[in-house]
Scaffold this motif. Sequence first.
Motif, short mmCIF file in Angstrom:
data_model
loop_
_atom_site.label_atom_id
_atom_site.label_comp_id
_atom_site.label_asym_id
_atom_site.label_seq_id
_atom_site.Cartn_x
_atom_site.Cartn_y
_atom_site.Cartn_z
N PRO A 1 7.04 13.99 -4.85
CA PRO A 1 8.00 12.88 -4.85
C PRO A 1 8.22 12.31 -3.46
CG PRO A 1 8.82 14.74 -6.13
CD PRO A 1 7.61 15.23 -5.39
N CYS A 2 8.12 11.00 -3.34
CA CYS A 2 8.36 10.34 -2.05
C CYS A 2 8.79 8.91 -2.29
CB CYS A 2 7.13 10.40 -1.15
SG CYS A 2 5.67 9.62 -1.85
N ARG A 3 9.48 8.36 -1.32
CA ARG A 3 9.96 6.97 -1.38
C ARG A 3 9.60 6.26 -0.08
NH1 ARG A 3 16.05 7.85 -3.98
NH2 ARG A 3 15.35 8.17 -6.15
N VAL A 4 9.44 4.97 -0.17
CA VAL A 4 9.11 4.16 1.00
C VAL A 4 10.38 3.91 1.81
CG1 VAL A 4 8.20 1.97 1.83
CG2 VAL A 4 7.15 3.08 -0.16
N ASP A 5 10.29 4.10 3.10
CA ASP A 5 11.40 3.81 4.02
C ASP A 5 11.17 2.40 4.57
OD1 ASP A 5 13.34 3.65 5.93
OD2 ASP A 5 12.72 5.44 7.04
N TYR A 6 12.06 1.48 4.24
CA TYR A 6 11.89 0.08 4.64
C TYR A 6 12.55 -0.24 5.98
CZ TYR A 6 10.33 -0.47 -0.17
OH TYR A 6 9.64 -0.35 -1.35
N ASP A 7 13.03 0.77 6.66
CA ASP A 7 13.66 0.53 7.96
C ASP A 7 12.60 0.46 9.05
OD1 ASP A 7 15.87 0.28 9.75
OD2 ASP A 7 15.58 2.37 10.33
N CYS A 8 12.74 -0.48 9.94
CA CYS A 8 11.84 -0.64 11.10
C CYS A 8 10.39 -0.88 10.70
CB CYS A 8 11.93 0.57 12.02
SG CYS A 8 13.51 0.73 12.86
N ILE B 1 0.84 -1.20 0.00
CA ILE B 1 0.00 0.00 0.00
C ILE B 1 0.87 1.25 0.00
CG2 ILE B 1 -1.64 1.34 1.38
CD1 ILE B 1 -2.86 -1.35 2.26
N ARG B 2 1.91 1.27 0.84
CA ARG B 2 2.83 2.41 0.88
C ARG B 2 3.51 2.61 -0.48
NH1 ARG B 2 4.78 4.73 5.74
NH2 ARG B 2 3.01 4.77 7.17
N GLU B 3 3.90 1.50 -1.10
CA GLU B 3 4.57 1.59 -2.40
C GLU B 3 3.62 2.14 -3.47
OE1 GLU B 3 7.72 -2.10 -1.64
OE2 GLU B 3 5.94 -2.40 -2.89
N GLY B 4 2.38 1.66 -3.45
CA GLY B 4 1.39 2.16 -4.41
C GLY B 4 1.12 3.64 -4.22
N GLN B 5 1.02 4.07 -2.97
CA GLN B 5 0.81 5.49 -2.65
C GLN B 5 1.99 6.32 -3.13
OE1 GLN B 5 -1.94 6.74 -0.40
NE2 GLN B 5 -1.30 8.75 -1.16
N ALA B 6 3.20 5.86 -2.83
CA ALA B 6 4.40 6.61 -3.21
C ALA B 6 4.51 6.73 -4.72
CB ALA B 6 5.64 5.92 -2.64
#
Length: 448
Positions: A331-338, A316-321
């Motif tokens: 412009p935004c990117r998904v943060d995969y940390d934590c 969902i976050r990836e689709g939104q980004a």
Amino acid sequence: MMPHDYDLLVIGAGSGGTRAARVAAAHGAKVAVAEEYRVGGTCVIRGCVPKKLLVYGAHFAEDLKDARRFGWNVPDCGFDWPTLRDNVLAEVDRINGAYTETLTGHGVEIILQRATVTGPNRVRLADGAEKTADRILIAVGAHPAVPECEGHEHGITSNEAFHLPAIPKRILIAGAGYIANEFAGIFHQLGAHVIIANRTQDILRGYDLQIRDRLLQISMMKGLEFRFDAAFQGIEKGIDGCFTVRMANHEPATVDLVMFATGRVPNTRSLGLENAGVELDAKGAVKVDADNCSTCPSIYAVGDVTNRIQLTPVAIREGQAFADTIYGGKPCRVDYDCVPSSVFSHPPIGAVGMTESEARQKLGSVKVYSSDFRPMKNVLAGRTERALYKMVCDGETDRVVGIHLIGPDAPEIIQAAAICVKAGLTKAQFDATVALHPTMAEELVLLR
């Protein structure tokens, strides 16, 4: 050049695809979604949503017994699997309808056909029609892997588990990841004898070792049977309809049902991605950059098909980004940390951040705090199983780098804890927070 049919054509109407389509359309793009099965994807149709409903149903097995210790005169209760199964499937139908209405309400065209890629901007539908788009988003998810062994066609996967005519008396589940352990708990509580057979010596690889060991201990205490180093060698169906499973290092097991929970494979086979120069990795996942773009500039991918982190909220976050970046001017990117995760086993697990082993390898100096206790409800119910909470901290800075829980409501508690870990809070800041008593979660601010 003739204009394309759409600004964006999404292949796959799962969590990532529907979010991307809806948001892109809200930004003004002309969007279509091609889906060969049902709107909603794995999570809604055959994954986390119906599975969590089965987990709720299975919990009543112990809750009804525990109620007697709390003064309720509960008689011995029978269980009717078709009632639970059909109610769950009805809820899936409702959510499928809600997802469909959300898309159409935002002006997204839904094409209920399989689509394959024929070029950088072109797809072919199952009826032979061709559609073009400025951009194509691949959001087709993944499917359960099935081992290549003799008789593998006799087994089912999690896809079919929601449609069983009856609960088997004996079931063997191949694998020991989160899907295997979740369904093991479900089937056990609903009355089946469960055997978990795994080709290695570990369960829940990637989770903290102490948490894994605690789940194994409790599961065995409840009566689940584990077979390790048990690579499948074959399945034979008897004249009585039962199945005999042959495996390495163990005697054969005769059961009424065999279920494979041995990982998931990206759905890129026969998708035609090679026609557009889209590269795949060794596991068949679409290679993408930090902006979800594949090796073809007009084709993007999000969700399980990229095999980054196979979790619905991540898709969902990836689709939104993707939609905000390409169509929203943000412009935004998904943060995969934590990224927090949970296992809806029995009892459940919640985790975020580094395990103790990972922290020691990456940080060197580490401090670990834990609490091993009997939940209050278990004490009065007469149950001996214990919860375990664990906090991993950077030994130099006191920053909390990981929290790992097993016990009642662990997934609910880990969501708030994940905010703290993501924010980089310290153990001292946890200690400075007043406990909310009596709760399970208060242990997080009382760890010593």
